[in-house]
Motif scaffolding. Structure first.
Motif, PDB file in Angstrom:
ATOM      1  N   PRO A 286       0.846  -1.215   0.061  1.00  0.00           N
ATOM      2  CA  PRO A 286      -0.091   0.145   0.232  1.00  0.00           C
ATOM      3  C   PRO A 286       0.844   1.322   0.046  1.00  0.00           C
ATOM      4  CG  PRO A 286      -0.012  -1.018   2.191  1.00  0.00           C
ATOM      5  CD  PRO A 286       0.434  -2.057   1.340  1.00  0.00           C
ATOM      6  N   VAL A 287       0.396   2.351  -0.769  1.00  0.00           N
ATOM      7  CA  VAL A 287       1.181   3.698  -0.882  1.00  0.00           C
ATOM      8  C   VAL A 287       0.246   4.654  -0.209  1.00  0.00           C
ATOM      9  CG1 VAL A 287       2.002   5.273  -2.374  1.00  0.00           C
ATOM     10  CG2 VAL A 287       2.194   2.927  -2.761  1.00  0.00           C
ATOM     11  N   PHE A 288       0.854   5.398   0.784  1.00  0.00           N
ATOM     12  CA  PHE A 288       0.113   6.482   1.564  1.00  0.00           C
ATOM     13  C   PHE A 288       0.968   7.813   1.122  1.00  0.00           C
ATOM     14  CE2 PHE A 288      -0.518   2.587   3.847  1.00  0.00           C
ATOM     15  CZ  PHE A 288      -2.027   2.790   4.198  1.00  0.00           C
ATOM     16  N   CYS A 289       0.172   8.917   1.191  1.00  0.00           N
ATOM     17  CA  CYS A 289       0.691   9.991   1.274  1.00  0.00           C
ATOM     18  C   CYS A 289       0.387  11.053   2.247  1.00  0.00           C
ATOM     19  CB  CYS A 289       0.283  10.831  -0.092  1.00  0.00           C
ATOM     20  SG  CYS A 289       0.984  10.364  -1.594  1.00  0.00           S
ATOM     21  N   ASP A 290       1.351  11.905   2.828  1.00  0.00           N
ATOM     22  CA  ASP A 290       1.170  12.934   3.743  1.00  0.00           C
ATOM     23  C   ASP A 290       1.684  14.250   3.275  1.00  0.00           C
ATOM     24  OD1 ASP A 290      -0.439  12.709   6.833  1.00  0.00           O
ATOM     25  OD2 ASP A 290       1.463  14.359   6.668  1.00  0.00           O
ATOM     26  N   TYR A 291       1.215  15.411   3.597  1.00  0.00           N
ATOM     27  CA  TYR A 291       1.702  16.650   3.606  1.00  0.00           C
ATOM     28  C   TYR A 291       2.714  16.918   4.380  1.00  0.00           C
ATOM     29  CZ  TYR A 291       1.128  21.351   1.808  1.00  0.00           C
ATOM     30  OH  TYR A 291       1.146  22.604   1.088  1.00  0.00           O
ATOM     31  N   ALA A 292       3.146  16.080   5.293  1.00  0.00           N
ATOM     32  CA  ALA A 292       4.255  16.496   6.210  1.00  0.00           C
ATOM     33  C   ALA A 292       5.508  17.032   5.813  1.00  0.00           C
ATOM     34  CB  ALA A 292       4.497  15.408   7.225  1.00  0.00           C
ATOM     35  N   HIS A 293       5.963  18.187   5.969  1.00  0.00           N
ATOM     36  CA  HIS A 293       7.396  18.782   5.446  1.00  0.00           C
ATOM     37  C   HIS A 293       8.160  19.550   6.666  1.00  0.00           C
ATOM     38  CE1 HIS A 293       4.148  21.973   4.971  1.00  0.00           C
ATOM     39  NE2 HIS A 293       4.869  22.718   5.078  1.00  0.00           N
ATOM     40  N   HIS A 294       7.819  19.491   7.678  1.00  0.00           N
ATOM     41  CA  HIS A 294       8.385  20.254   8.803  1.00  0.00           C
ATOM     42  C   HIS A 294       8.978  18.967   9.687  1.00  0.00           C
ATOM     43  CE1 HIS A 294       9.178  22.294  12.733  1.00  0.00           C
ATOM     44  NE2 HIS A 294       9.243  23.473  11.908  1.00  0.00           N
ATOM     45  N   PRO A 295      10.091  19.224  10.283  1.00  0.00           N
ATOM     46  CA  PRO A 295      10.477  18.016  11.390  1.00  0.00           C
ATOM     47  C   PRO A 295       9.377  17.606  12.496  1.00  0.00           C
ATOM     48  CG  PRO A 295      12.250  19.525  11.071  1.00  0.00           C
ATOM     49  CD  PRO A 295      11.133  20.216  10.305  1.00  0.00           C
ATOM     50  N   SER A 296       8.825  18.638  12.845  1.00  0.00           N
ATOM     51  CA  SER A 296       7.601  18.223  13.898  1.00  0.00           C
ATOM     52  C   SER A 296       6.636  17.183  13.218  1.00  0.00           C
ATOM     53  CB  SER A 296       7.257  19.191  14.740  1.00  0.00           C
ATOM     54  OG  SER A 296       8.130  20.229  15.147  1.00  0.00           O
ATOM     55  N   GLU A 297       6.146  17.531  12.036  1.00  0.00           N
ATOM     56  CA  GLU A 297       5.148  17.172  11.540  1.00  0.00           C
ATOM     57  C   GLU A 297       5.589  15.483  10.827  1.00  0.00           C
ATOM     58  OE1 GLU A 297       3.189  21.075   9.384  1.00  0.00           O
ATOM     59  OE2 GLU A 297       4.517  19.615   7.994  1.00  0.00           O
ATOM     60  N   LEU A 298       6.841  15.471  10.446  1.00  0.00           N
ATOM     61  CA  LEU A 298       7.539  14.296  10.102  1.00  0.00           C
ATOM     62  C   LEU A 298       7.412  13.308  11.137  1.00  0.00           C
ATOM     63  CD1 LEU A 298      10.549  15.157   7.839  1.00  0.00           C
ATOM     64  CD2 LEU A 298       8.297  14.541   7.250  1.00  0.00           C
ATOM     65  N   ARG A 299       7.843  13.669  12.388  1.00  0.00           N
ATOM     66  CA  ARG A 299       8.103  13.168  13.644  1.00  0.00           C
ATOM     67  C   ARG A 299       6.565  12.600  13.988  1.00  0.00           C
ATOM     68  NH1 ARG A 299      10.251  16.471  16.300  1.00  0.00           N
ATOM     69  NH2 ARG A 299      12.479  15.806  16.079  1.00  0.00           N
ATOM     70  N   ALA A 300       5.594  13.630  14.022  1.00  0.00           N
ATOM     71  CA  ALA A 300       4.320  13.068  14.285  1.00  0.00           C
ATOM     72  C   ALA A 300       3.584  11.965  13.386  1.00  0.00           C
ATOM     73  CB  ALA A 300       3.321  14.057  14.534  1.00  0.00           C
ATOM     74  N   THR A 301       3.790  12.129  12.237  1.00  0.00           N
ATOM     75  CA  THR A 301       3.395  11.113  11.150  1.00  0.00           C
ATOM     76  C   THR A 301       3.947   9.956  11.280  1.00  0.00           C
ATOM     77  OG1 THR A 301       2.875  12.872   9.594  1.00  0.00           O
ATOM     78  CG2 THR A 301       3.058  10.784   8.657  1.00  0.00           C
ATOM     79  N   LEU A 302       5.123  10.047  11.509  1.00  0.00           N
ATOM     80  CA  LEU A 302       5.991   8.541  11.354  1.00  0.00           C
ATOM     81  C   LEU A 302       5.665   7.908  12.761  1.00  0.00           C
ATOM     82  CD1 LEU A 302       9.748   9.675  10.383  1.00  0.00           C
ATOM     83  CD2 LEU A 302       7.837   8.200   9.221  1.00  0.00           C
ATOM     84  N   LEU A 303       5.331   8.504  14.017  1.00  0.00           N
ATOM     85  CA  LEU A 303       4.974   7.830  15.086  1.00  0.00           C
ATOM     86  C   LEU A 303       3.665   7.173  14.972  1.00  0.00           C
ATOM     87  CD1 LEU A 303       5.336   7.461  18.217  1.00  0.00           C
ATOM     88  CD2 LEU A 303       4.367   9.730  18.585  1.00  0.00           C
ATOM     89  N   SER A 304       2.609   7.849  14.219  1.00  0.00           N
ATOM     90  CA  SER A 304       1.414   7.185  14.124  1.00  0.00           C
ATOM     91  C   SER A 304       1.407   5.988  13.134  1.00  0.00           C
ATOM     92  CB  SER A 304       0.467   8.187  13.377  1.00  0.00           C
ATOM     93  OG  SER A 304       0.976   8.391  12.007  1.00  0.00           O
ATOM     94  N   TYR A 305       2.444   6.010  12.441  1.00  0.00           N
ATOM     95  CA  TYR A 305       2.676   4.504  11.624  1.00  0.00           C
ATOM     96  C   TYR A 305       3.353   3.617  12.689  1.00  0.00           C
ATOM     97  CZ  TYR A 305       1.208   6.131   7.086  1.00  0.00           C
ATOM     98  OH  TYR A 305       0.496   6.584   5.966  1.00  0.00           O
ATOM     99  N   THR A 306       4.155   3.755  13.439  1.00  0.00           N
ATOM    100  CA  THR A 306       4.872   2.681  14.189  1.00  0.00           C
ATOM    101  C   THR A 306       3.897   2.504  15.384  1.00  0.00           C
ATOM    102  OG1 THR A 306       5.943   4.809  15.642  1.00  0.00           O
ATOM    103  CG2 THR A 306       7.130   3.681  13.871  1.00  0.00           C
ATOM    104  N   GLU A 307       2.941   3.563  15.665  1.00  0.00           N
ATOM    105  CA  GLU A 307       1.939   3.064  16.920  1.00  0.00           C
ATOM    106  C   GLU A 307       1.135   2.142  16.275  1.00  0.00           C
ATOM    107  OE1 GLU A 307       1.339   7.103  19.735  1.00  0.00           O
ATOM    108  OE2 GLU A 307       0.115   6.690  17.850  1.00  0.00           O
ATOM    109  N   ASN A 308       0.931   1.867  15.003  1.00  0.00           N
ATOM    110  CA  ASN A 308      -0.181   0.938  14.497  1.00  0.00           C
ATOM    111  C   ASN A 308       0.667  -0.240  13.769  1.00  0.00           C
ATOM    112  OD1 ASN A 308      -2.450   2.366  14.932  1.00  0.00           O
ATOM    113  ND2 ASN A 308      -2.098   3.592  13.197  1.00  0.00           N
ATOM    114  N   GLY A 309       2.134  -0.585  14.118  1.00  0.00           N
ATOM    115  CA  GLY A 309       2.796  -1.516  13.851  1.00  0.00           C
ATOM    116  C   GLY A 309       3.081  -1.450  12.364  1.00  0.00           C
TER     117      GLY A 309
END
Length: 446
Positions: free
Chosen positions: A320-343
């Motif tokens: 599966p391919v996902f897209c996210d608008y995150a382009h600031h370090p804080s946004e990258l961190r939050a987005t990546l955390l949401s993925y690891t939280e869901n395994g």
């Protein structure tokens, strides 16, 4: 409720940069108000096609001739002072407005306007409020800096409320004077235009003054903007709080408390703890505007996110391919955390957005991206000239020097190859960035 947006007699409005998501929303408003609308942009796209179907005349490319017959000219901040249409407008003595000035005029025509500001989360919270107020029968006008499903980026509305995303770039939000200002957070972004973080905080303080301010009590810079603010938060005592968070398959659920009283429980259908903050901000603003909890709950639980925010767009090589608008370090961190939280264990594709942001925040980008397997895609320069110190290839080399599992691609074919080579052991592909990385992802996922 469409009225009094120009002080002078106006029949024909011309937009410079009409294809931008925020500009196109204003153009749609003017069409709904009965104005003749023309506009130009560098290239055709989804927004220009929608506007053409709605009745606007769109020119591809900028030319002085495009301004012919216009009574008013509106321009995007991305347009340079040497733009031939702006130059022609000045020559002809046509009244000229910034995008934010026109939006400010529109919001001032509504008895109750809500402007959502902050370094992160503006689009999501504005769209959440759209869903809530629509379900509550408030019939709001909405100006969104993104696309909310089939609803798009604009709602005409005929009620007393207008809801708008307020952009801080070049202090544009200071042209808005809303009834309520929602401040989600203040982070070190757009420092190339603010000059310093201190100046950024001062600009947010000016934005929040003179109106009802609903602010994030957990953000130390947002919390101190006004002594009369209404607050929301999860870690600091606040007027509106979220408690007893439980992570589900699709998102968190939480108990919503207002003034110390539990209103009920909300179950989100969008992933990430950061979206609990977004939902809490929307709920707090809605409650302060007199919306009952039942509509808040219904709106938030039926909210499924905006375009380019954890959006699944297809698949590539069976993943599966996902897209996210995150382009600031804080946004990258939050987005990546949401993925690891869901395994999830994604292969990360990141496109830096502007050389200045990458250069100023280089260390922060390295700290966030040195852990996941990452492909850095060529920088999206937006309005800026090349700067090697803030280039994507420089970011890649700095990451490699830190021992990161990363590589670099500067063409679409090279990106495709890097992805195929890097997918081993990963369960999904995650494209991150605010530039044309989305179009690249769509081509590859197709």
């Amino acid at each position: 409720m469409i009225k009094n947006i120009f002080p002078q007699k106006t029949g024909h409005v011309h937009f410079v940069g009409i294809g931008g998501v925020s500009m196109s929303g204003l153009a749609k408003y003017c069409l709904a108000a009965g104005f003749k609308v023309t506009g130009s942009d560098r290239a055709a796209g989804e927004q220009t096609e929608r506007l053409t179907r709605a009745g606007a005349q769109v020119f591809i490319g900028h030319s002085a001739e495009n301004v012919r017959g216009a009574d008013v000219l509106v321009y995007t901040s991305a347009a340079g002072a040497d733009n031939p249409e702006i130059t022609e407008g000045i020559k002809r003595g046509i009244p000229i407005y910034k995008r934010s000035e026109l939006l400010g005029n529109i919001l001032s025509s509504y008895p109750r306007s809500v402007a959502v500001a902050g370094s992160h989360g503006k689009t999501t919270v504005t769209a959440m409020l759209w869903e809530i107020f629509e379900r509550a029968g408030k019939d709001p006008a909405v100006f969104l800096g993104g696309d909310y499903g089939e609803k798009g980026n604009f709602r005409a509305g005929s009620g007393r409320f207008a809801i708008a995303e307020a952009c801080e770039y070049r202090q544009n939000f200071l042209d808005l004077h809303p009834y309520m200002a929602v401040i989600l957070d203040i982070d070190n972004d757009h420092l190339e235009s603010f000059g310093s973080f201190e100046n950024e905080v001062k600009a947010f303080r000016r934005f929040a003054s003179g109106c009802v301010a609903t602010v994030n009590a957990d953000d130390p810079f947002a919390a101190g903007l006004s002594s009369t603010s209404v607050t929301f938060g999860m870690e600091t005592p606040a007027v509106y709080t979220a408690k007893n968070l439980i992570k589900g398959n699709n998102g968190y659920s939480f108990g919503f408390y207002a003034y110390g009283r539990k209103e009920g429980r909300v179950r989100l259908n969008i992933a990430g703890r950061h979206n609990v903050y977004n939902a809490l901000a929307a709920a707090a603003a809605a409650k302060e505007c007199g919306v009952s909890f039942s509509y808040i709950k219904s709106g938030l639980e039926n909210f499924y996110g905006v375009k380019r925010r954890n959006e699944r767009i297809g698949s590539m090589c069976g993943k599966p391919v996902f897209c996210d608008y995150a382009h600031h370090p804080s946004e990258l961190r939050a987005t990546l955390l949401s993925y690891t939280e869901n395994g999830r264990d994604p292969l990360v594709i990141f496109q830096p957005h502007t050389y200045s942001r990458t250069k100023i925040l280089m260390k922060d980008f390295i700290n966030v991206l040195k852990t996941p397997r990452t492909v850095i895609y060529k920088t999206y320069p937006a309005r800026e000239s090349f700067d090697k110190d803030g280039d994507g290839e420089t970011l890649y080399k700095n990451l490699a020097a830190e021992g990161a599992d990363c590589t670099y691609a500067d063409t679409l074919s090279a990106l495709s190859d890097k992805i195929r080579r890097g997918m081993a052991g990963k369960d999904c592909i995650l494209f991150l960035g605010a530039g044309d990385i989305y179009e690249a992802a769509l081509k590859l996922a197709k």
